[in-house]
Enzyme design. Structure first.
Site, PDB file in Angstrom:
ATOM      1  N   ASP A  99     -20.802 -22.347  60.471  1.00  0.00           N
ATOM      2  CA  ASP A  99     -20.956 -23.551  59.673  1.00  0.00           C
ATOM      3  C   ASP A  99     -19.572 -23.900  59.138  1.00  0.00           C
ATOM      4  O   ASP A  99     -18.894 -23.043  58.574  1.00  0.00           O
ATOM      5  CB  ASP A  99     -21.914 -23.246  58.506  1.00  0.00           C
ATOM      6  CG  ASP A  99     -22.740 -24.438  58.099  1.00  0.00           C
ATOM      7  OD1 ASP A  99     -22.145 -25.501  57.865  1.00  0.00           O
ATOM      8  OD2 ASP A  99     -23.970 -24.291  57.998  1.00  0.00           O
ATOM      9  N   ASP A 201     -20.855 -29.501  58.424  1.00  0.00           N
ATOM     10  CA  ASP A 201     -21.629 -29.935  57.270  1.00  0.00           C
ATOM     11  C   ASP A 201     -21.320 -31.396  56.917  1.00  0.00           C
ATOM     12  O   ASP A 201     -20.157 -31.798  56.922  1.00  0.00           O
ATOM     13  CB  ASP A 201     -21.244 -29.015  56.095  1.00  0.00           C
ATOM     14  CG  ASP A 201     -22.174 -29.140  54.914  1.00  0.00           C
ATOM     15  OD1 ASP A 201     -23.360 -28.798  55.073  1.00  0.00           O
ATOM     16  OD2 ASP A 201     -21.718 -29.559  53.839  1.00  0.00           O
ATOM     17  N   GLU A 264     -23.841 -32.426  61.359  1.00  0.00           N
ATOM     18  CA  GLU A 264     -25.009 -32.687  60.519  1.00  0.00           C
ATOM     19  C   GLU A 264     -24.972 -34.154  60.080  1.00  0.00           C
ATOM     20  O   GLU A 264     -24.048 -34.557  59.372  1.00  0.00           O
ATOM     21  CB  GLU A 264     -25.021 -31.791  59.273  1.00  0.00           C
ATOM     22  CG  GLU A 264     -26.300 -31.986  58.460  1.00  0.00           C
ATOM     23  CD  GLU A 264     -26.163 -31.651  56.967  1.00  0.00           C
ATOM     24  OE1 GLU A 264     -27.202 -31.467  56.319  1.00  0.00           O
ATOM     25  OE2 GLU A 264     -25.037 -31.585  56.456  1.00  0.00           O
ATOM     26  N   HIS A 325     -32.492 -25.273  56.476  1.00  0.00           N
ATOM     27  CA  HIS A 325     -32.532 -24.701  55.133  1.00  0.00           C
ATOM     28  C   HIS A 325     -32.621 -25.762  54.037  1.00  0.00           C
ATOM     29  O   HIS A 325     -32.668 -25.420  52.864  1.00  0.00           O
ATOM     30  CB  HIS A 325     -31.281 -23.841  54.932  1.00  0.00           C
ATOM     31  CG  HIS A 325     -30.018 -24.645  55.033  1.00  0.00           C
ATOM     32  ND1 HIS A 325     -29.622 -25.273  56.195  1.00  0.00           N
ATOM     33  CD2 HIS A 325     -29.080 -24.964  54.109  1.00  0.00           C
ATOM     34  CE1 HIS A 325     -28.488 -25.936  55.983  1.00  0.00           C
ATOM     35  NE2 HIS A 325     -28.145 -25.762  54.718  1.00  0.00           N
ATOM     36  N   ASP A 326     -32.594 -27.025  54.431  1.00  0.00           N
ATOM     37  CA  ASP A 326     -32.646 -28.103  53.439  1.00  0.00           C
ATOM     38  C   ASP A 326     -34.002 -28.795  53.367  1.00  0.00           C
ATOM     39  O   ASP A 326     -34.248 -29.551  52.422  1.00  0.00           O
ATOM     40  CB  ASP A 326     -31.585 -29.167  53.766  1.00  0.00           C
ATOM     41  CG  ASP A 326     -30.166 -28.642  53.612  1.00  0.00           C
ATOM     42  OD1 ASP A 326     -29.929 -27.823  52.708  1.00  0.00           O
ATOM     43  OD2 ASP A 326     -29.300 -29.056  54.419  1.00  0.00           O
TER      44      ASP A 326
HETATM   45  C1  GLC Z   1     -25.495 -29.922  53.721  1.00  0.00           C
HETATM   46  C2  GLC Z   1     -26.066 -28.530  53.678  1.00  0.00           C
HETATM   47  C3  GLC Z   1     -26.712 -28.314  52.334  1.00  0.00           C
HETATM   48  C4  GLC Z   1     -25.633 -28.424  51.288  1.00  0.00           C
HETATM   49  C5  GLC Z   1     -24.897 -29.754  51.393  1.00  0.00           C
HETATM   50  C6  GLC Z   1     -23.622 -29.720  50.631  1.00  0.00           C
HETATM   51  O1  GLC Z   1     -26.463 -30.897  53.654  1.00  0.00           O
HETATM   52  O2  GLC Z   1     -26.947 -28.350  54.752  1.00  0.00           O
HETATM   53  O3  GLC Z   1     -27.359 -27.088  52.263  1.00  0.00           O
HETATM   54  O4  GLC Z   1     -26.190 -28.290  50.018  1.00  0.00           O
HETATM   55  O5  GLC Z   1     -24.541 -30.065  52.706  1.00  0.00           O
HETATM   56  O6  GLC Z   1     -22.687 -28.915  51.297  1.00  0.00           O
END
Ligand code: GLC
Ligand code: MG
Length: 529
Positions: A99, A201, A264, A325-326
């Site tokens: 990541d 990310d 992402e 995980h979100d």
């Molecule tokens: C992304 C991650 C999330 C995190 C956010 C800030 O969306 O998947 O878990 O809180 O970015 O880094």
């Protein structure tokens, strides 16, 4: 020549490292823990693991607040532990994807500590500093993704800094070329250690409106939604300049052979596909979250699969994600029976599937008592169901205490039914969801039509979804019953005779059928004559 690129043909498995396997009894998963479970992943049949952040971090956002882009948090292990994880994964033909969190660092990163020292510190411009508005308030109306203002005032220097997430996660200024160079060196650091790629990310946040204009109000907002949704993110995200940055990032990846860049991106399909880049020079795989967001009804899903297929640029490779995980777990959203249908969908659609650890156990929503809450979002906007702890609970391995996850106290509770819902128990049960995942993965690997074949919608009613995959004249029909009663293809849509390769119920195989009846919540993969 068939295209054998691993990230097109393979299946990605996301590991949330805090929750996969603890090896030292501190109740938090770690690298040695992951290493000890590689044989399980090989047995399951996935091709790559993506590991959420393992870097040094104060853990304000559980690792998404990075304090050193080229280190390992001692809680997760050492650099040696990391190297041996990569070595042992590769020995099992498992790729390792890290990541990468470029949009913001931790406020404890040395760069930010220097940046906040004074207005003329050489690192000042590495972050996003602005003077207060004339009334002394924040420079504009942008809101943090976790609620509250996205600007924090710094007394010492009299300016605000911007943070799209927590105030402990200041946004880096990607318009500054030194920032780019430093971050690209961090990528090279890991690529040189043998990692196979990155999941980047919030890549659609990397550049903001240079004038920092106010975001317009969102007419569709209501108080049941997160505060961030009060405004449309017109000026704070998805800026056209991001594509240049992504192309530069891709250039770094392309200095190495056979690596992957995944982004992402939570955007509508027409904007999402822009992240393939001009001439496919952007991300290889802009994550497609449509299945996570879609209402669970066949017509909508068919429509978005068609829209996605149409929107893909020439040569752009599709991908599908079922959980992360979100977002609430698939079994929590659609129930256990439909989670099996969802598994079949994920593993038979056209494009690289990404699955989330624990979904193969059918893990649902794990209730988190108030005193056990960890997620900062839940703390900021409590009681509204935005918290992400319920989908981050420990993996459940066996019947021993804490399901074999830890000898200590797990950092989040396990699901109540962990004594029966665990890898060992489900492995023994021939019709378990775990064995369904394994069979689906095996089938996908063995069937070119599923792996690389074309996609065609056959029919979609409210509850029945049917599509065909085809390669070299081999035709596979996928029939999915999203409802609670029997279903069959409607008159006129019949697809002809074939042989059942797999049922979600795992109790029909090799049956020759013509337009079979699907039981409630059943999915079938049929090889047509
Ligand atoms: C992304 C991650 C999330 C995190 C956010 C800030 O969306 O998947 O878990 O809180 O970015 O880094
Ligand atoms: Mg540990």
């Amino acid at each position: 020549m068939p295209d054998t690129t691993w990230w097109k043909r393979g299946i990605v498995y996301q590991i949330y490292p805090r929750s996969f396997q603890d090896s030292d009894g501190d109740g938090i998963g770690d690298l040695a823990g992951i290493r000890s479970r590689l044989d399980y992943l090989a047995w399951l049949g996935v091709d790559a693991i993506w590991i959420s952040p393992i870097y040094p971090s104060p853990m304000a956002d559980f690792g998404y607040d990075v304090a050193d882009y080229c280190g390992i948090h001692p809680m997760f292990g050492s650099m040696e532990a990391f190297d041996s994880l990569v070595r042992e994964a590769h020995a099992r033909r498992l790729r390792v994807i890290l990541d990468f969190v470029p949009n913001h660092s931790s406020d404890q990163h040395p760069w930010f500590r220097e940046s906040r020292r004074s207005r003329d510190d050489p690192r000042r411009d590495w972050y996003i500093w602005r003077d207060p508005a004339p009334d002394g308030g924040p420079p504009n109306n942008w809101i943090s993704n976790f609620g509250g203002p996205a600007w924090s005032y710094d007394e010492a220097t009299g300016q605000y800094y911007y943070h799209a997430f927590l105030k402990e996660q200041p946004d880096l200024n990607w318009r500054n070329l030194e920032v780019r160079a430093a971050m690209f060196d961090a990528l090279r650091f890991w690529l040189n250690r043998g990692v196979d790629g990155f999941r980047v990310d919030v890549i659609w946040h990397l550049a903001k409106d240079p004038d920092f204009r106010d975001n317009p109000p969102n007419p569709g907002w209501d108080s049941g939604q997160p505060e961030i949704n009060r405004f449309l993110q017109r000026y704070s995200a998805d800026h056209p300049d991001i594509l240049d940055i992504v192309e530069e990032m891709r250039g770094v990846i392309d200095e190495y052979e056979d690596r992957v860049l995944i982004g992402e991106i939570y955007l509508p399909i027409d904007r999402l596909v822009a992240y393939y880049g001009r001439d496919l020079k952007g991300t290889h795989l802009p994550f497609n979250f449509q299945l996570i967001q879609a209402a669970w009804n066949a017509r909508d899903i068919a429509a978005l699969a068609d829209e996605y297929e149409r929107a893909l640029p020439e040569g752009g490779w599709p991908n599908w994600v079922l959980g992360n995980h979100d977002k609430p777990r698939i079994a929590a959203r659609v129930g256990e029976a439909q989670a099996r249908v969802a598994a079949m969908m994920l593993l038979t659609l056209r494009g690289t599937p990404t699955m989330y650890y624990g979904d193969e156990l059918g893990l649902g929503r794990v209730e988190i008592p108030a005193e056990a809450v960890q997620d900062p979002w839940e703390r900021n906007e409590p009681g509204q169901g935005f918290g992400r702890d319920p989908q981050r609970t420990p993996m459940q391995w066996d019947e021993t205490p804490n399901a074999g996850f830890t000898d200590g106290t797990p950092w989040l509770p396990l699901s109540q039914d962990h004594e029966t819902r665990n890898v060992e128990a489900l492995r023994r049960d021939p019709v378990s969801v775990l064995n369904l995942y394994r069979r689906l993965i095996e089938l996908r690997r063995a069937t070119p039509a599923l792996r690389v074949g074309s996609f065609r919608s056959v029919c979609a009613t409210e509850t029945l979804l049917a599509y065909e995959r085809e390669s070299d004249g081999r035709r596979i029909l996928v029939l999915l019953n999203l409802g609670r009663s029997e279903e069959r293809l409607p008159p006129g849509a019949e697809a002809g005779r074939g042989r059942i390769l797999l049922s979600t119920h795992l109790d029909r195989g090799d049956e020759v059928v013509s337009d079979p009846v699907l039981r409630a919540g059943e999915g079938l993969v049929v090889e047509l004559d």
